[in-house]
Design an enzyme around this catalytic site. Structure first.
Site, PDB file in Angstrom:
ATOM      1  N   HIS A  71     -31.118 -38.065-115.510  1.00  0.00           N
ATOM      2  CA  HIS A  71     -32.325 -37.360-115.064  1.00  0.00           C
ATOM      3  C   HIS A  71     -32.165 -36.914-113.617  1.00  0.00           C
ATOM      4  O   HIS A  71     -32.078 -37.737-112.715  1.00  0.00           O
ATOM      5  CB  HIS A  71     -33.553 -38.251-115.184  1.00  0.00           C
ATOM      6  CG  HIS A  71     -34.809 -37.488-115.471  1.00  0.00           C
ATOM      7  ND1 HIS A  71     -35.220 -36.420-114.697  1.00  0.00           N
ATOM      8  CD2 HIS A  71     -35.738 -37.622-116.449  1.00  0.00           C
ATOM      9  CE1 HIS A  71     -36.353 -35.937-115.203  1.00  0.00           C
ATOM     10  NE2 HIS A  71     -36.686 -36.644-116.263  1.00  0.00           N
ATOM     11  N   HIS A 131     -43.039 -41.348-116.834  1.00  0.00           N
ATOM     12  CA  HIS A 131     -42.912 -41.415-115.381  1.00  0.00           C
ATOM     13  C   HIS A 131     -44.270 -41.721-114.754  1.00  0.00           C
ATOM     14  O   HIS A 131     -45.307 -41.267-115.249  1.00  0.00           O
ATOM     15  CB  HIS A 131     -42.406 -40.093-114.804  1.00  0.00           C
ATOM     16  CG  HIS A 131     -41.035 -39.700-115.246  1.00  0.00           C
ATOM     17  ND1 HIS A 131     -39.916 -40.444-114.944  1.00  0.00           N
ATOM     18  CD2 HIS A 131     -40.592 -38.622-115.957  1.00  0.00           C
ATOM     19  CE1 HIS A 131     -38.843 -39.845-115.455  1.00  0.00           C
ATOM     20  NE2 HIS A 131     -39.235 -38.749-116.068  1.00  0.00           N
ATOM     21  N   HIS A 165     -35.079 -34.479-122.714  1.00  0.00           N
ATOM     22  CA  HIS A 165     -35.535 -33.113-122.977  1.00  0.00           C
ATOM     23  C   HIS A 165     -34.792 -32.508-124.170  1.00  0.00           C
ATOM     24  O   HIS A 165     -34.442 -31.327-124.175  1.00  0.00           O
ATOM     25  CB  HIS A 165     -35.360 -32.241-121.718  1.00  0.00           C
ATOM     26  CG  HIS A 165     -35.737 -32.956-120.463  1.00  0.00           C
ATOM     27  ND1 HIS A 165     -34.834 -33.245-119.462  1.00  0.00           N
ATOM     28  CD2 HIS A 165     -36.919 -33.488-120.057  1.00  0.00           C
ATOM     29  CE1 HIS A 165     -35.441 -33.906-118.493  1.00  0.00           C
ATOM     30  NE2 HIS A 165     -36.707 -34.068-118.831  1.00  0.00           N
ATOM     31  N   ARG A 181     -48.042 -29.780-119.124  1.00  0.00           N
ATOM     32  CA  ARG A 181     -49.339 -30.392-119.410  1.00  0.00           C
ATOM     33  C   ARG A 181     -50.267 -29.372-120.045  1.00  0.00           C
ATOM     34  O   ARG A 181     -50.062 -28.169-119.946  1.00  0.00           O
ATOM     35  CB  ARG A 181     -49.956 -30.959-118.138  1.00  0.00           C
ATOM     36  CG  ARG A 181     -49.021 -31.883-117.364  1.00  0.00           C
ATOM     37  CD  ARG A 181     -49.705 -32.562-116.200  1.00  0.00           C
ATOM     38  NE  ARG A 181     -48.759 -33.260-115.343  1.00  0.00           N
ATOM     39  CZ  ARG A 181     -49.102 -34.077-114.362  1.00  0.00           C
ATOM     40  NH1 ARG A 181     -50.390 -34.302-114.109  1.00  0.00           N
ATOM     41  NH2 ARG A 181     -48.178 -34.670-113.621  1.00  0.00           N
ATOM     42  N   ALA A 192     -39.865 -38.474-111.571  1.00  0.00           N
ATOM     43  CA  ALA A 192     -38.495 -37.961-111.477  1.00  0.00           C
ATOM     44  C   ALA A 192     -38.322 -36.966-110.339  1.00  0.00           C
ATOM     45  O   ALA A 192     -37.380 -37.078-109.541  1.00  0.00           O
ATOM     46  CB  ALA A 192     -38.093 -37.324-112.806  1.00  0.00           C
ATOM     47  N   GLU A 243     -42.576 -37.845-122.222  1.00  0.00           N
ATOM     48  CA  GLU A 243     -42.691 -37.498-120.808  1.00  0.00           C
ATOM     49  C   GLU A 243     -44.107 -36.990-120.513  1.00  0.00           C
ATOM     50  O   GLU A 243     -44.301 -36.004-119.784  1.00  0.00           O
ATOM     51  CB  GLU A 243     -41.634 -36.476-120.381  1.00  0.00           C
ATOM     52  CG  GLU A 243     -41.359 -36.488-118.896  1.00  0.00           C
ATOM     53  CD  GLU A 243     -40.224 -35.566-118.477  1.00  0.00           C
ATOM     54  OE1 GLU A 243     -39.741 -35.723-117.348  1.00  0.00           O
ATOM     55  OE2 GLU A 243     -39.825 -34.687-119.271  1.00  0.00           O
TER      56      GLU A 243
END
Length: 340
Positions: free
Chosen positions: A177, A8, A222, A289, A71, A283
């Site tokens: 999504h 993304h 996911h 993160r 997203a 992703e």
């Protein structure tokens, strides 16, 4: 070749969010003029990608990423159709510019201008524009434009058929999504995303969608949410309802990505689903993160987990490249034309 099918544009230049903010202000005050999309330079786009997604893609050994708008920023819960149309168009145009600047490393996947209970004419039109004019290879489909209140019919309902007809005509898949959650009971990243993945899989188990649209293809991201962990539940429910075994019924139409951020999860996904229906994805710079302090591995560096999952050479080829080219035939055609 290593293809990451789930990326993304989470690092857009600030002007793009300023355009969105101005759109929302205008909805509160319709006397204001409709704002134009931000004027963003090529240099600003390069800077936003080179030091982020492109840098990590190269460092982690990837070759190409399927790239779509942020997203959680799709915000389909905003009910105004014209606003949704302009926001999707601006977001997709920005992704298209990234692809144009870095064509060997990115391919476009589009945001659709969905609204809660809205018609699909704009959705179908934007899909055609992005695929036929901009060269995109797929789309993101939100099964819950309401943002966590689930006011839309299931994806097996005829409401969605005009979009499926366009997807079939264009030969493009959809990644399922959702976007931002407006329901405080469902955290956007930790609950709403995974709720949607799991809910849609059960819709497919119950329905006969692929009898009507045998060429339709969906990627459930996911890792499928709770699906691999509860595979026995879904098989058992299917049999209890007189439905086919999901492993057979959905094998040609439903696929899972590898956005699962720990080794046991990747191992289970591989054992339960199998390499033929798994597509590599990270992703990166998305929901999770940073680095896992227990392993020293970045949470979203999913290639490292797959490297440790005991895949055979043939399985690795399927997961890292062949399945992506099969599920996204327009990507395969582009890569073949480029000699890749």
């Amino acid at each position: 070749m290593i293809i990451d099918i789930h990326g993304h544009y989470t690092t857009t230049p600030p002007g793009h969010q300023a355009f969105r903010d101005a759109q929302l202000v205008r909805l509160d005050d319709p006397s204001r003029p409709a704002p134009p999309p931000a004027a963003i330079s090529d240099d600003a786009i390069r800077e936003s990608v080179q030091n982020n997604q492109l840098k990590l893609l190269r460092e982690r050994g990837g070759d190409l990423m399927l790239f779509s708008p942020k997203a959680s920023g799709m915000e389909h819960h905003v009910p105004d159709a014209a606003t949704a149309r302009d926001w999707a168009r601006a977001s997709n145009d920005l992704v298209h510019r990234v692809v144009g600047l870095f064509p060997r490393h990115f391919a476009g996947v589009c945001q659709l201008p969905q609204t809660p209970g809205g018609g699909l004419d704009d959705v179908v039109a934007e899909l055609h524009r992005c695929v036929e004019t901009l060269g995109f290879v797929g789309c993101n489909l939100n099964p819950d434009p309401s943002g966590g209140h689930w006011t839309s019919p299931p994806l097996t309902h005829p409401y969605w058929f005009p979009l499926y007809e366009a997807m079939t005509e264009l030969d493009v898949p959809a990644m399922v999504h959702v976007s931002t959650s407006c329901n405080p009971s469902f955290h956007t990243l930790g609950a709403h995303y995974l709720n949607a993945d799991t809910s849609v899989f059960m819709q497919f188990v119950e329905g006969d969608l692929f009898d009507r649209f045998p060429a339709l293809r969906f990627v459930i991201p996911h890792g499928g949410g709770a699906v691999p962990y509860h595979w026995g539940r879904y098989r058992g429910l299917a049999m209890r309802m007189g439905r086919p075994d999901p492993a057979e019924h959905l094998a040609d139409n439903v696929f899972f990505d590898t956005c699962v951020y720990h080794q046991p999860g990747i191992d289970l996904l591989h054992r339960v689903v199998g390499a033929d229906n798994i597509l590599f994805a990270s992703e990166m710079l998305g929901a999770v993160r940073g680095v896992d302090p227990a392993t020293g591995i970045a949470w979203d560096d999913t290639k490292q987990y797959l490297d440790r999952a005991g895949l055979t050479d043939a399985e690795r080829h399927h997961v890292f490249e062949a399945n992506a080219r099969r599920v996204y035939p327009r990507l395969d055609a582009r890569l073949t034309a480029e000699g890749r």
